[in-house]
Design a protein around this motif. Structure first.
Motif, PDB file in Angstrom:
ATOM      1  N   PHE A  92      51.855  11.420  38.736  1.00  0.00           N
ATOM      2  CA  PHE A  92      50.832  10.489  39.218  1.00  0.00           C
ATOM      3  C   PHE A  92      51.453   9.320  39.983  1.00  0.00           C
ATOM      4  CE2 PHE A  92      49.004  12.684  35.621  1.00  0.00           C
ATOM      5  CZ  PHE A  92      47.749  13.037  36.098  1.00  0.00           C
ATOM      6  N   ILE A  93      52.582   8.830  39.496  1.00  0.00           N
ATOM      7  CA  ILE A  93      53.323   7.764  40.171  1.00  0.00           C
ATOM      8  C   ILE A  93      54.693   8.343  40.481  1.00  0.00           C
ATOM      9  CG2 ILE A  93      54.283   5.442  39.998  1.00  0.00           C
ATOM     10  CD1 ILE A  93      51.995   4.772  38.088  1.00  0.00           C
ATOM     11  N   ALA A  94      54.892   8.692  41.738  1.00  0.00           N
ATOM     12  CA  ALA A  94      56.105   9.400  42.155  1.00  0.00           C
ATOM     13  C   ALA A  94      57.362   8.609  41.819  1.00  0.00           C
ATOM     14  CB  ALA A  94      56.049   9.672  43.654  1.00  0.00           C
ATOM     15  N   PRO A  95      58.482   9.302  41.636  1.00  0.00           N
ATOM     16  CA  PRO A  95      59.733   8.614  41.336  1.00  0.00           C
ATOM     17  C   PRO A  95      60.414   8.051  42.583  1.00  0.00           C
ATOM     18  CG  PRO A  95      60.074  10.971  41.250  1.00  0.00           C
ATOM     19  CD  PRO A  95      58.605  10.751  41.502  1.00  0.00           C
ATOM     20  N   TYR A  96      59.679   7.912  43.667  1.00  0.00           N
ATOM     21  CA  TYR A  96      60.268   7.391  44.902  1.00  0.00           C
ATOM     22  C   TYR A  96      59.204   6.697  45.744  1.00  0.00           C
ATOM     23  CZ  TYR A  96      57.930  11.289  47.071  1.00  0.00           C
ATOM     24  OH  TYR A  96      56.946  12.163  47.485  1.00  0.00           O
ATOM     25  N   ALA A  97      59.678   5.892  46.685  1.00  0.00           N
ATOM     26  CA  ALA A  97      58.820   5.286  47.704  1.00  0.00           C
ATOM     27  C   ALA A  97      59.690   5.052  48.933  1.00  0.00           C
ATOM     28  CB  ALA A  97      58.222   3.961  47.219  1.00  0.00           C
ATOM     29  N   ILE A  98      59.060   5.002  50.081  1.00  0.00           N
ATOM     30  CA  ILE A  98      59.747   4.725  51.342  1.00  0.00           C
ATOM     31  C   ILE A  98      59.044   3.560  52.011  1.00  0.00           C
ATOM     32  CG2 ILE A  98      60.418   5.632  53.591  1.00  0.00           C
ATOM     33  CD1 ILE A  98      60.279   8.453  52.282  1.00  0.00           C
ATOM     34  N   VAL A  99      59.820   2.550  52.403  1.00  0.00           N
ATOM     35  CA  VAL A  99      59.275   1.346  53.025  1.00  0.00           C
ATOM     36  C   VAL A  99      59.977   1.128  54.364  1.00  0.00           C
ATOM     37  CG1 VAL A  99      59.016  -1.163  52.775  1.00  0.00           C
ATOM     38  CG2 VAL A  99      58.805   0.317  50.758  1.00  0.00           C
ATOM     39  N   PRO A 100      59.222   0.906  55.451  1.00  0.00           N
ATOM     40  CA  PRO A 100      59.874   0.574  56.716  1.00  0.00           C
ATOM     41  C   PRO A 100      60.552  -0.788  56.627  1.00  0.00           C
ATOM     42  CG  PRO A 100      57.471   0.552  56.960  1.00  0.00           C
ATOM     43  CD  PRO A 100      57.772   0.951  55.554  1.00  0.00           C
ATOM     44  N   VAL A 101      61.661  -0.909  57.322  1.00  0.00           N
ATOM     45  CA  VAL A 101      62.412  -2.168  57.372  1.00  0.00           C
ATOM     46  C   VAL A 101      62.534  -2.564  58.840  1.00  0.00           C
ATOM     47  CG1 VAL A 101      64.628  -3.282  56.918  1.00  0.00           C
ATOM     48  CG2 VAL A 101      63.683  -1.648  55.269  1.00  0.00           C
TER      49      VAL A 101
END
Length: 137
Positions: A92-101
Motif C-alpha cells: 500500500f505504501i511502496a518502499p520507494y519514492a522518486i522526487v525531481p531535483v
C-alpha cells in the motif's frame, strides 16, 4: 549516480518519520538537476510523500490501523501481535519514492514532505538508501 545510506531510528512505536531534511541535504550536496530516489530496503517499511505537521501523519497511522489491524488474523505471525500487517503494508505504501531535483533542491510541493512509514515495532532502526541520478547529456 551518487548514493548513500542514512540511519533512521524509528523506536518501538508505529511512526511516520520526516526524512525531508536528510533528503534535501543529500540533494544539495549532489547539486544540479536530476532525480532523487529514496528506497527502504526493509520488508516492513515504506516511503510516503505527504503533508506533515498538520496531523496528517497521525491520520495516516489511524487509516493504516483501520486497514491493517494489529490482531491475530495474519498468517505471517512471528514477532509482536499483528506483525504480519507490517509485511503487507509495503503493498500500500511502496518502499520507494522518486522526487525531481532542480538546482540541488527537491521539487516538492509547498506542503509536501518525504516520510518513512514504519508499523514494525520490533525493529527500531532502519536504513534508507538515497540515490541521485543525473542525465549524462
Amino acid at each position: 549516480m551518487r548514493s548513500t545510506v542514512i540511519a533512521v531510528h524509528t523506536g518501538g512505536t508505529e511512526v511516520v518519520r520526516d526524512i525531508t531534511p536528510e533528503c534535501t541535504a543529500f540533494a544539495q550536496d549532489a547539486g544540479g538537476d536530476g532525480l532523487l530516489h529514496i528506497f527502504v530496503p526493509h520488508a516492513t517499511a515504506g516511503v510516503a510523500i505527504l503533508e506533515l505537521g498538520a496531523h496528517s501523519d497521525a491520520d495516516l497511522l489511524a487509516a493504516l490501523r483501520d486497514l491493517l489491524p494489529a490482531d491475530d488474523r495474519w498468517r505471517h505471525a512471528h514477532g509482536s501481535r499483528g506483525h504480519g500487517r507490517s509485511h503487507v503494508m509495503p503493498a500500500f505504501i511502496a518502499p520507494y519514492a522518486i522526487v525531481p531535483v532542480l538546482d540541488g533542491t527537491p521539487a516538492l510541493g509547498t506542503w509536501q514532505s518525504i516520510a518513512l512509514v514504519d508499523l514494525n515495532v520490533d525493529n527500531p532502526d532502519r536504513a534508507v538508501r538515497l540515490s541521485f541520478l543525473t542525465s549524462a547529456g
